[in-house]
Design an enzyme around this catalytic site. Structure first.
Site, PDB file in Angstrom:
ATOM      1  N   HIS A 232      51.253  46.478  21.913  1.00  0.00           N
ATOM      2  CA  HIS A 232      49.916  46.435  21.324  1.00  0.00           C
ATOM      3  C   HIS A 232      48.909  46.351  22.469  1.00  0.00           C
ATOM      4  O   HIS A 232      49.018  45.482  23.336  1.00  0.00           O
ATOM      5  CB  HIS A 232      49.748  45.190  20.447  1.00  0.00           C
ATOM      6  CG  HIS A 232      50.582  45.185  19.208  1.00  0.00           C
ATOM      7  ND1 HIS A 232      51.354  44.113  18.833  1.00  0.00           N
ATOM      8  CD2 HIS A 232      50.747  46.109  18.234  1.00  0.00           C
ATOM      9  CE1 HIS A 232      51.960  44.371  17.686  1.00  0.00           C
ATOM     10  NE2 HIS A 232      51.617  45.577  17.307  1.00  0.00           N
ATOM     11  N   HIS A 269      47.627  51.261  19.179  1.00  0.00           N
ATOM     12  CA  HIS A 269      46.230  51.101  18.774  1.00  0.00           C
ATOM     13  C   HIS A 269      45.294  51.683  19.829  1.00  0.00           C
ATOM     14  O   HIS A 269      44.556  52.607  19.542  1.00  0.00           O
ATOM     15  CB  HIS A 269      45.871  49.647  18.454  1.00  0.00           C
ATOM     16  CG  HIS A 269      46.670  49.069  17.343  1.00  0.00           C
ATOM     17  ND1 HIS A 269      46.696  49.613  16.081  1.00  0.00           N
ATOM     18  CD2 HIS A 269      47.498  47.989  17.296  1.00  0.00           C
ATOM     19  CE1 HIS A 269      47.493  48.918  15.303  1.00  0.00           C
ATOM     20  NE2 HIS A 269      47.999  47.917  16.010  1.00  0.00           N
ATOM     21  N   ASP A 320      51.918  50.870  10.875  1.00  0.00           N
ATOM     22  CA  ASP A 320      51.665  49.478  11.224  1.00  0.00           C
ATOM     23  C   ASP A 320      51.905  48.528  10.056  1.00  0.00           C
ATOM     24  O   ASP A 320      53.038  48.222   9.716  1.00  0.00           O
ATOM     25  CB  ASP A 320      50.256  49.347  11.781  1.00  0.00           C
ATOM     26  CG  ASP A 320      50.010  48.009  12.468  1.00  0.00           C
ATOM     27  OD1 ASP A 320      50.959  47.209  12.570  1.00  0.00           O
ATOM     28  OD2 ASP A 320      48.881  47.746  12.904  1.00  0.00           O
TER      29      ASP A 320
END
Length: 458
Positions: A232, A269, A320
């Protein structure tokens, strides 16, 4: 050998008509466009797409769908709800939930998933025998018929703020292994890989792994021959600000300093990136896994997709937290968010969008797939061209108009997992109700300790 025939298929050179694909075991051995169907062919309708990749999944987050919208809040309050669900997971209920979620993915057209797996231990932090949580995920994927890259995740600290790293709190204890060495030994020393399962690695975030440990992560991956690494990265502004306050670097910069940003790395992301972050990911030919429906749902922001592509990075897509499981929704939102961000249309071409949903996602997860070409994995997806959504679309643009409900057939490793809209496990509504029962309050209709066929849970 099995031969499959479709009216249209997306090949590397573009859409071709009347295409026969011959498979043997789990590989494509021949692709023949402009051929008439034979009686021996398995006839597939509509447009045949290469296998679609879900590059970023937390299967247990599916228990939160439709249950977090009533009280507003932020990403951080949503995260507390997520921790509450994670605290109740057992190997048994995790298997049932993950199997249903993975089956939902296949029915929607996903053929491979990268499971970002960090719920490793019992709630008090003690280890299970035989790494039971990992075994539950692997068994769930096998029954659901989806290809799996298990991204075993290192999670050592409870967060990062201006004063430094915080220890794991009570709810986070089951995520941590205590050290890089202990994590690598558990995750990789006795790993089992199969034709449909690979083991990769993930750094949960720079909030969860201290900077001084990141170099040790690189050494552990090299020692164990692990080629796939995800993390992440810069999902929240607060994460970026805290990292810069403590380390004087962005999260990408911190990971790069430790030697973790290369062509095997996927930044998940990648929302709040600096210009130097974008350039660095591009030079490395790293992947960036956007999860547009989740990023929209959590109010994360919109990442710089076009700039990353132009810099040389490779885009892929994930679901996700599974606010929806639909590869076409993610693909369409990737372009739609770009339009909203820049006030321009056509930021990504149909070919670039499909590559993100297929070939690049496979590459991010360490598989040679996402292409309908001789020698590639025999993973492909048939999509209706005559539904109320796709009727009138030119074949090349069907992914821009379709939804998961337009998927009729899914082949994974040469196996016909979804046929004529039906998953080989049967009606998935019941499977999902059972899998979600511990969190939805619904009753299960089978005996505890057994699956819904009456057999023992693996």
């Amino acid at each position: 050998m099995t031969s499959w025939h479709a009216p249209f298929a997306v090949l590397p050179e573009g859409v071709r008509a009347r295409v026969r694909i011959t498979t043997e075991a789990d590989r494509i051995v021949a692709v023949e466009p402009d051929t008439a169907p034979h009686d021996r062919d398995v006839r597939l309708p509509g447009l045949l797409l290469p296998g679609l990749a879900n590059a970023h999944s937390h299967a247990f987050h599916r228990a939160l769908r439709g249950r977090t919208h009533g009280d507003g809040g932020s990403f951080w309050t949503w995260r507390e709800r997520m921790y509450e669900v994670a605290a109740t997971l057992t190997p048994e209920n995790y298997f049932a939930l993950a199997r249903a979620v993975f089956a939902e993915m296949v029915l929607a057209g996903f053929t491979v998933v990268g499971e970002f797996h960090y719920v490793h231990h019992a709630p008090d932090g003690s280890p299970y025998d035989h790494d039971a949580m990992r075994e539950a995920v692997v068994a769930a994927a096998a029954e659901a018929g989806i290809r799996l890259t298990l991204l075993d995740t290192i999670y050592l600290t409870g967060g990062l703020d201006g004063s430094g790293y915080r220890p794991l709190d009570e709810l986070q204890r089951r995520y941590g292994d205590g050290s890089v060495t202990a994590w690598a030994e558990r995750a990789f020393a006795d790993r089992v890989e199969t034709p449909t399962v690979q083991v990769g690695a993930a750094v949960h975030s720079v909030r969860a792994v201290p900077a001084e440990e990141l170099t040790a992560v690189r050494a552990a991956l090299d020692a164990h021959g692990i080629d796939v690494l995800h993390a992440h990265v810069s999902e929240q502004v607060g994460e970026v600000e805290a990292t810069q306050a403590v380390h004087g670097r962005t999260p990408v910069g911190l990971l790069a300093r430790a030697g973790l940003v290369d062509s095997r790395f996927t930044a998940v992301h990648a929302t709040h990136l600096s210009e130097s972050d974008i350039a660095g990911l591009g030079r490395a030919r790293a992947f960036a896994a956007f999860c547009p429906m989740t990023e929209r749902d959590l109010g994360d922001g919109i990442g710089p997709a076009r700039e990353l592509l132009d810099a040389g990075a490779r885009l892929c897509l994930g679901t996700d937290q599974h606010v929806t499981i639909d590869p076409f929704a993610e693909l369409q939102a990737l372009e739609g968010h770009e339009r909203l961000r820049t006030l321009e249309r056509g930021r990504l071409t149909p070919a670039e969008l499909l590559a993100a949903a297929s070939r690049e996602g496979y590459g991010s997860l360490g598989w040679d797939g996402g292409r309908i070409v001789e020698g590639a994995l025999a993973d492909f997806v048939a999509v209706r061209t005559d539904s109320v959504r796709t009727t009138g679309s030119v074949p090349e643009q069907v992914p821009q108009t379709a939804s998961a409900t337009d998927v009729t057939d899914v082949v994974v490793g040469g196996e016909h997992v979804v046929a004529d809209g039906t998953h080989h496990l049967g009606e998935l509504g019941a499977l999902l109700r059972r899998g979600l029962a511990p969190w939805s309050g619904q009753c299960v209709d089978h005996e505890p300790g057994t699956n819904d066929t009456g057999g023992p849970i693996p």
